[in-house]
Design a protein around this motif. Structure first.
Motif, PDB file in Angstrom:
ATOM      1  N   VAL A 127       6.832 -10.403   4.376  1.00 24.66           N
ATOM      2  CA  VAL A 127       7.975 -10.768   3.545  1.00 24.66           C
ATOM      3  C   VAL A 127       9.249 -10.454   4.323  1.00 24.66           C
ATOM      4  O   VAL A 127       9.222  -9.781   5.352  1.00 24.66           O
ATOM      5  CB  VAL A 127       7.974  -9.998   2.195  1.00 24.66           C
ATOM      6  N   TYR A 142      12.114  -4.085  -3.103  1.00 29.46           N
ATOM      7  CA  TYR A 142      10.969  -3.449  -3.749  1.00 29.46           C
ATOM      8  C   TYR A 142      10.887  -1.960  -3.402  1.00 29.46           C
ATOM      9  O   TYR A 142      10.515  -1.135  -4.257  1.00 29.46           O
ATOM     10  CB  TYR A 142       9.672  -4.173  -3.367  1.00 29.46           C
ATOM     11  N   THR A 146      13.707  -8.626   1.007  1.00 28.99           N
ATOM     12  CA  THR A 146      12.721  -8.542  -0.075  1.00 28.99           C
ATOM     13  C   THR A 146      12.033  -7.191  -0.058  1.00 28.99           C
ATOM     14  O   THR A 146      11.876  -6.537  -1.094  1.00 28.99           O
ATOM     15  CB  THR A 146      11.677  -9.664   0.052  1.00 28.99           C
ATOM     16  N   THR A 154       3.949  -9.163  -6.325  1.00 32.96           N
ATOM     17  CA  THR A 154       4.525  -8.571  -5.110  1.00 32.96           C
ATOM     18  C   THR A 154       4.693  -7.073  -5.286  1.00 32.96           C
ATOM     19  O   THR A 154       4.439  -6.291  -4.362  1.00 32.96           O
ATOM     20  CB  THR A 154       5.874  -9.223  -4.786  1.00 32.96           C
ATOM     21  N   LYS A 174       1.431  -5.381  -4.643  1.00 32.42           N
ATOM     22  CA  LYS A 174       1.118  -5.332  -3.211  1.00 32.42           C
ATOM     23  C   LYS A 174       1.852  -4.182  -2.536  1.00 32.42           C
ATOM     24  O   LYS A 174       1.270  -3.420  -1.764  1.00 32.42           O
ATOM     25  CB  LYS A 174       1.495  -6.656  -2.536  1.00 32.42           C
ATOM     26  N   ASP A 206       8.969  -9.238  -8.832  1.00 32.27           N
ATOM     27  CA  ASP A 206       7.796  -9.991  -9.261  1.00 32.27           C
ATOM     28  C   ASP A 206       6.604  -9.050  -9.334  1.00 32.27           C
ATOM     29  O   ASP A 206       6.394  -8.223  -8.455  1.00 32.27           O
ATOM     30  CB  ASP A 206       7.521 -11.124  -8.262  1.00 32.27           C
TER      31      ASP A 206
END
Length: 235
Positions: A194, A202, A198, A168, A171, A165
């Motif tokens: 998170v 990332y 997750t 996200t 961030k 996403d």
């Protein structure tokens, strides 16, 4: 940390902007000015990296302050946050060199997106200055995308892998730029609120982009754990 001066005559809105900014990693509010005199004094004292500027003031036109900043503080960028919607005002602000333009009322998600976008732009610019001090066409294109548009290569959802996403991702991107030591997915997940899975998804994405380096750390007990460190701090 990007040093930010908020120039807004409505104290309540200025406080909202300050609280919003405190929620975005990589930024620090150094002052709030509510009129033209305070704004010039704060600029002289702090020489901020970024000014969040309203356009309507009882004692000045925000566009005049924009022009003053551009002529006297060449390393200070400006993002306008205003209720002004006239196309000529927007055109004049863009001609005046603003990095971005946010229309009130400000929604946090939109505010955060703009700030992270600016952080990416500023980080890229600083990295280029600290390296060769020169740019090629690709670097110029990346800087322009980061400075004037949220449709940049990293910002376009259509180009992101499944399960990534954009908000996200931004961030995590801001977080890894501040990394000073190796971290695990569990640590990142805990600090960013998170899940571990997750965070790892990332982190692995940024490994694939070459912004992070991954290795295995062997503790005293249990299985080895994958750790990540930023490649932006190497050298």
């Amino acid at each position: 940390m990007i040093q930010v001066l908020i120039v807004e005559d409505d104290v309540r809105i200025a406080e909202i902007n300050r609280r919003f900014l405190e929620k975005v990693p990589g930024f620090q509010v150094v002052g709030i000015a509510t009129d033209g005199k305070q704004a010039r004094e704060h600029l002289e004292v702090f020489e901020p990296d970024l000014v969040l500027l309203d356009l309507y003031f009882p004692d000045m036109n925000g566009l005049d302050l924009l022009s003053y900043i551009q002529s006297s503080y060449r390393r200070t960028d400006v993002i306008i946050i205003t209720a002004a919607k006239e196309i000529e005002t927007v055109r004049e602000a863009i001609r005046g060199g603003v990095c971005d333009f946010i229309i009130k009322p400000v929604i946090f998600e939109r505010f955060q997106e703009k700030m992270l976008q600016y952080h990416r732009y500023r980080s890229k610019l600083n990295a280029l200055e600290e390296s060769s001090g020169q740019v090629g066409q690709q670097e110029v294109d990346e800087l322009l995308r980061g400075a004037v548009s949220s449709r940049g290569r990293e910002g376009a959802g259509a180009y992101l892998p499944k399960g990534i996403d954009r908000l996200t991702m931004e961030k995590v991107s801001a977080f890894i730029r501040e990394m000073e030591e190796s971290v695990t997915a569990e640590e990142v997940g805990r600090r960013m609120g998170v899940s571990r899975s997750t965070a790892r998804r990332y982190l692995e994405y940024f490994v694939s982009k070459g912004e992070l380096e991954a290795d295995l750390a062997y503790g005293t007990v249990g299985r080895p754990e994958r750790v990540y460190r930023s490649r932006m701090r190497e050298g």
